[in-house]
Design an enzyme around this catalytic site. Sequence first.
Site, mmCIF file in Angstrom:
data_model
loop_
_atom_site.group_PDB
_atom_site.id
_atom_site.type_symbol
_atom_site.label_atom_id
_atom_site.label_comp_id
_atom_site.label_asym_id
_atom_site.label_seq_id
_atom_site.Cartn_x
_atom_site.Cartn_y
_atom_site.Cartn_z
ATOM 1 N N GLY A 78 31.283 38.964 34.982
ATOM 2 C CA GLY A 78 32.730 39.162 34.825
ATOM 3 C C GLY A 78 33.408 39.578 36.122
ATOM 4 O O GLY A 78 34.493 39.109 36.452
ATOM 5 N N CYS A 79 32.750 40.438 36.869
ATOM 6 C CA CYS A 79 33.327 40.928 38.122
ATOM 7 C C CYS A 79 33.375 39.826 39.175
ATOM 8 O O CYS A 79 34.322 39.742 39.956
ATOM 9 C CB CYS A 79 32.537 42.135 38.633
ATOM 10 S SG CYS A 79 32.594 43.538 37.485
ATOM 11 N N THR A 80 32.359 38.969 39.178
ATOM 12 C CA THR A 80 32.346 37.846 40.113
ATOM 13 C C THR A 80 33.447 36.863 39.770
ATOM 14 O O THR A 80 34.188 36.413 40.661
ATOM 15 C CB THR A 80 30.966 37.156 40.101
ATOM 16 O OG1 THR A 80 29.984 38.105 40.525
ATOM 17 C CG2 THR A 80 30.946 35.953 41.029
ATOM 18 N N ALA A 92 36.780 38.365 40.857
ATOM 19 C CA ALA A 92 36.936 38.324 42.318
ATOM 20 C C ALA A 92 37.222 36.898 42.792
ATOM 21 O O ALA A 92 38.110 36.673 43.625
ATOM 22 C CB ALA A 92 35.677 38.862 42.997
#
Length: 155
Positions: free
Chosen positions: A44-46, A49
């Site tokens: 999710g964070c990738t 970003a």
Amino acid sequence: MPLEPGDAAPLFSLPGAGGETIALEALRGHKIVLYFYPKDDTSGCTLEAQTFNGLSDAFAAADTRVIGVSPDSVKSHDKFRTKYGLGFPLASDEARTMLEAYGVWVEKSMYGRKYMGVERTTLLIDREGRIARVWAKVKVPGHAEEVLEAARSLP
């Protein structure tokens, strides 16, 4: 108490990837997107970003600086930025001082286990350092585009 639109954004100065220092005071006069995320190089964070990064030209055209913040180390941020070609700063708050000041370091629960972590949250800060908009408990799909539209509408 959570931060609300109209509140002054708490000042911070944190180390960033590439040896830079990221300080709110140095960004006055620009609109700022602060997006708080749990951990470098997770799915999710990738995606979050990469989506913000893909809109970097549009954010620049709206005179808006994007900054990602997590409790990961500068070394982790360096690897994350390099791996995905991220062009915006990532601030490291290993001490969690800023995360706590912004109210995003919270108790979470997974599979019945409670632990402390970052609640995925985004803030849009105006040119004078006041919070213009808060997105709490962010769902990644479509989020960066929504933040961009809000930044474009902010003077």
